[in-house]
Write a protein that holds these residues in place. Structure first.
Motif, PDB file in Angstrom:
ATOM      1  N   GLY A 151       0.820  -1.204   0.000  1.00  8.29           N
ATOM      2  CA  GLY A 151       0.000   0.000   0.000  1.00  8.29           C
ATOM      3  C   GLY A 151       0.857   1.258   0.000  1.00  8.29           C
ATOM      4  O   GLY A 151       2.049   1.236   0.308  1.00  8.29           O
ATOM      5  N   ILE A 152       0.245   2.372  -0.377  1.00  5.84           N
ATOM      6  CA  ILE A 152       0.955   3.648  -0.396  1.00  5.84           C
ATOM      7  C   ILE A 152       1.302   4.047   1.032  1.00  5.84           C
ATOM      8  O   ILE A 152       0.422   4.097   1.894  1.00  5.84           O
ATOM      9  N   PRO A 153       2.582   4.330   1.326  1.00  5.89           N
ATOM     10  CA  PRO A 153       2.975   4.630   2.702  1.00  5.89           C
ATOM     11  C   PRO A 153       2.540   6.028   3.129  1.00  5.89           C
ATOM     12  O   PRO A 153       2.308   6.908   2.301  1.00  5.89           O
ATOM     13  N   ASN A 163       3.058  -1.804  -4.347  1.00  6.57           N
ATOM     14  CA  ASN A 163       1.876  -2.408  -4.965  1.00  6.57           C
ATOM     15  C   ASN A 163       1.965  -3.922  -4.774  1.00  6.57           C
ATOM     16  O   ASN A 163       2.964  -4.552  -5.143  1.00  6.57           O
ATOM     17  N   PRO A 164       0.937  -4.554  -4.186  1.00 10.97           N
ATOM     18  CA  PRO A 164       1.038  -5.989  -3.907  1.00 10.97           C
ATOM     19  C   PRO A 164       1.201  -6.861  -5.142  1.00 10.97           C
ATOM     20  O   PRO A 164       1.590  -8.027  -5.007  1.00 10.97           O
ATOM     21  N   ILE A 165       0.974  -6.342  -6.340  1.00  8.25           N
ATOM     22  CA  ILE A 165       1.162  -7.158  -7.538  1.00  8.25           C
ATOM     23  C   ILE A 165       2.591  -7.670  -7.639  1.00  8.25           C
ATOM     24  O   ILE A 165       2.850  -8.738  -8.217  1.00  8.25           O
ATOM     25  N   TRP A 189      -6.468  -2.828  -2.679  1.00  8.81           N
ATOM     26  CA  TRP A 189      -7.078  -3.897  -1.888  1.00  8.81           C
ATOM     27  C   TRP A 189      -7.512  -5.073  -2.765  1.00  8.81           C
ATOM     28  O   TRP A 189      -7.318  -6.246  -2.387  1.00  8.81           O
ATOM     29  N   ASP A 190      -8.107  -4.796  -3.907  1.00  8.41           N
ATOM     30  CA  ASP A 190      -8.626  -5.879  -4.741  1.00  8.41           C
ATOM     31  C   ASP A 190      -7.514  -6.757  -5.290  1.00  8.41           C
ATOM     32  O   ASP A 190      -7.674  -7.976  -5.428  1.00  8.41           O
ATOM     33  N   ILE A 191      -6.372  -6.145  -5.611  1.00  3.35           N
ATOM     34  CA  ILE A 191      -5.217  -6.943  -6.045  1.00  3.35           C
ATOM     35  C   ILE A 191      -4.757  -7.838  -4.906  1.00  3.35           C
ATOM     36  O   ILE A 191      -4.481  -9.032  -5.094  1.00  3.35           O
TER      37      ILE A 191
END
Length: 279
Positions: A151-153, A163-165, A189-191
């Motif tokens: 997530g963006i810090p 980015n969790p991707i 979140w959806d990723i």
């Protein structure tokens, strides 16, 4: 009687040194926190808050490069109540860093290792970069969970590497690695949820997130396919236990799902012996 809780991300080291300007800005502008956020922590006061909110155990942030005196003192005083999360590894010199990590894990109660991809300064590396591979291999070898910021810090630093991707490739190459996304995954979140569905070794921790601000997509996942995948953490004192635990209890979650979120999932992922965990 409060529910059983494991708080998986607690900071007790802020008062050890003067915090840099960007951390003070995060406190004042992002979290709107009190000045006392960076004050030295009194052990008795922390235990009182834990007892009041049902927190049986807290995981305290530590560092290889700058050992946290307060965290280690608390663990020594109450090994039944505290464990450590170990960061501060120099991944650009991986061989000595991994030797040091293994030695610390053998000597201290370390629940997980941790690294923040956005916090490298100007030279940021996404988690799919080979600079992390020695850490992934060592954590898998030690059966030590690894928690990575996603997530963006909050600080004014670039966040694209979180980015969790980027964990997609990691989970493919290191299926033996117990991996947890921490500090949520906003705005991706959806990723994150799609990856959690895809990979059995992946978890997410909601540290630094007020439970009442969690997106409905995550809450739906917690009620359905993700009942064993989402882990609670406060990021205390950034968010106090007296705030976030009552907010979590107030969520529209079945009792079993809530107990998994607040306690059972953390117990299984961070503390149970590997052979006892579900595959």
């Amino acid at each position: 009687m409060p529910r059983k809780v494991i708080d998986c991300l607690v900071n007790v080291h802020f008062g050890e040194t003067e915090q840099p300007g960007w951390m003070r800005a995060v406190r004042d502008d992002y979290f709107k926190g009190p000045k006392s956020m960076f004050a030295p922590v009194d052990l008795a006061h922390l235990l009182d808050e834990m007892d009041e909110q049902g927190v049986r155990k807290a995981i305290l942030m530590d560092s290889l490069s700058t050992p946290r005196v307060t965290a280690r003192k608390f663990v020594q005083a109450h090994p039944d109540r505290f464990a450590l999360a170990m960061g501060g590894m120099n991944l650009l010199r991986p061989v000595p860093a991994m030797r040091e990590l293994a030695a610390v894990v053998a000597d201290l109660p370390v629940a997980y290792a941790t690294v923040g991809p956005s916090f490298w300064g100007d030279a940021q590396y996404p988690p799919s970069d080979a600079v992390y591979y020695p850490l992934y291999a060592k954590c898998a070898e030690l059966a030590l969970p690894l928690c990575m910021n996603t997530g963006i810090p909050g600080p004014p630093i670039p966040g694209e590497v979180q980015n969790p991707i980027h964990l997609d490739r990691v989970c493919v190459r290191f299926p033996e690695l117990k991996l947890c996304m921490i500090h949520g995954a906003d705005p991706w979140w959806d990723i994150a949820i799609r990856l959690l569905i895809k990979y059995p070794n992946l978890r997410i921790m909601t540290s630094a997130w007020s439970p009442k601000r969690l997106p409905e997509s995550l809450l739906h996942y917690m009620r359905t396919r993700g009942q064993r995948k989402v882990i609670f953490g406060s990021d205390w004192p950034v968010l106090g236990m007296r705030r976030v635990i009552p907010e979590a209890v107030a969520l529209d979650l079945p009792a079993e799902v809530l107990d998994n979120y607040l306690h059972n999932n953390a117990q299984e992922f961070f503390f149970d012996a590997p052979q006892e965990q579900e595959q």
